[in-house]
Scaffold this active site. Structure first.
Site, mmCIF file in Angstrom:
data_model
loop_
_atom_site.group_PDB
_atom_site.id
_atom_site.type_symbol
_atom_site.label_atom_id
_atom_site.label_comp_id
_atom_site.label_asym_id
_atom_site.label_seq_id
_atom_site.Cartn_x
_atom_site.Cartn_y
_atom_site.Cartn_z
ATOM 1 N N GLY A 9 1.069 -1.044 0.131
ATOM 2 C CA GLY A 9 -0.077 0.030 -0.145
ATOM 3 C C GLY A 9 0.708 1.379 0.515
ATOM 4 O O GLY A 9 0.331 2.305 0.822
ATOM 5 N N GLY A 13 -1.023 7.887 0.828
ATOM 6 C CA GLY A 13 -0.599 8.200 2.138
ATOM 7 C C GLY A 13 0.675 7.731 2.778
ATOM 8 O O GLY A 13 2.277 7.946 2.895
ATOM 9 N N GLY A 15 2.060 4.849 3.262
ATOM 10 C CA GLY A 15 2.792 4.036 2.394
ATOM 11 C C GLY A 15 4.032 4.429 1.514
ATOM 12 O O GLY A 15 5.302 4.255 1.579
ATOM 13 N N SER A 136 -3.772 -0.124 14.565
ATOM 14 C CA SER A 136 -4.933 1.203 15.041
ATOM 15 C C SER A 136 -5.193 1.482 16.675
ATOM 16 O O SER A 136 -4.763 -0.271 16.993
ATOM 17 C CB SER A 136 -5.810 1.132 13.779
ATOM 18 O OG SER A 136 -6.936 2.131 14.040
ATOM 19 N N TYR A 159 -13.936 -3.045 10.234
ATOM 20 C CA TYR A 159 -12.413 -2.632 10.437
ATOM 21 C C TYR A 159 -11.612 -2.240 11.892
ATOM 22 O O TYR A 159 -10.459 -2.710 11.936
ATOM 23 C CB TYR A 159 -11.971 -1.419 10.230
ATOM 24 C CG TYR A 159 -10.907 0.069 10.087
ATOM 25 C CD1 TYR A 159 -9.702 -0.577 9.077
ATOM 26 C CD2 TYR A 159 -10.743 0.610 11.530
ATOM 27 C CE1 TYR A 159 -8.400 0.470 9.100
ATOM 28 C CE2 TYR A 159 -9.129 0.958 10.920
ATOM 29 C CZ TYR A 159 -8.289 0.953 10.294
ATOM 30 O OH TYR A 159 -6.987 1.945 9.881
#
Length: 265
Positions: A9, A13, A15, A136, A159
């Site tokens: 990814g 962002g 990444g 997260s 999520y």
């Protein structure tokens, strides 16, 4: 010493910001993305910062078992060794919630695909290597069996469950490998950074992405993380800390993922 670092990814962002930081430090980066055009754009931007031979690109849809397996084969064909794998790719809101293999796309991309990649690439990582799982602060209880079928729960709920499951298998795999394996650590890079995912999910611009990139670079390179296998680092508080209480329980997360992989061939 130049290191070879895979970042999933990494076309935008955190990444991409992490990839930029690493190439500026002289390291070799393996970029991954789902979109060929975004991969080409990211490669062009990085090529302004480093030599072309230090950038490798891989296109794969991590919601597809077939794509994940082909991704692994290509990496093994092109590299005899990796120093670090950063499992950064993740999804929150998706247009289609059922994967080509009948799994929940959110669990597949956020939890299962990183496990498959990590397990398959252990042969390229020695005990000085590192696996960094981007978790997260949003973590929520789940049963291992929830990974096996599409969920009817909200994007927020899935999520949070997917990130707890990622944190759980981080700990479990680290414990099973012990000193023979690489350092495997889960990190909350900081809440509400300015990624497309945050804007899409919460409708806010978010904070400076470089904050998240900096902690991932630190995890990849610094001595502070050299003995952190199985731990959880929370960049909201700037230290190793306890994740959700369920992450410390011995559950069947890794066994369930292995069963899913076996069932899909």
């Amino acid at each position: 010493m130049k290191k070879t670092i895979l970042i999933t990814g990494s076309t935008d962002g955190i990444g991409l910001a992490t990839a930029k930081s690493l190439v500026k430090l002289g390291h070799r980066v393996l970029l991954h993305g789902r979109s060929c055009s975004k991969l080409a754009d990211a490669t062009k931007r990085l090529s302004e910062l480093t030599k072309a031979e230090d950038i490798f690109t891989y296109q794969a849809d991590l919601s597809s078992i077939r794509d994940v397996q082909a991704f692994i084969v290509k990496i093994k064909q092109e590299h005899q060794r990796l120093d670090t794998v950063i499992n950064n790719a993740g999804v929150f809101i998706v247009p289609e919630k059922v994967s080509p293999d009948g799994l929940d796309v959110r669990f597949m991309v956020n939890t299962i695909a990183p496990y498959i990649l990590t397990h398959a690439l252990l042969a390229l990582l020695d005990n000085t290597g590192r696996v960094i799982n981007v978790s997260s602060a949003a973590q929520s209880s789940l049963s291992a069996e929830e990974l096996c079928t599409p969920s009817s729960l909200s994007d927020n709920a899935v999520y949070a469950k997917s990130k707890l499951a990622l944190t759980m298998w981080t700990r479990q795999l680290a414990m099973s490998l012990g000193e023979s394996g690489p350092v495997i650590v889960a990190i909350n890079p900081k809440s509400f950074l300015g990624s497309k995912m945050v804007e899409q999910a919460y409708g806010v611009t978010g904070g400076n992405l470089q904050i998240g990139a900096d902690i991932l670079v630190k995890a990849a390179l610094s001595e502070e993380f050299s003995d952190a296998s199985g731990l959880y680092y929370d960049n909201d508080v700037g230290q190793f800390t306890s994740p959700h209480q369920d992450a410390l329980k011995i559950t069947k997360i890794t066994q369930t993922i292995e069963r899913i992989i076996h069932s899909l061939g």
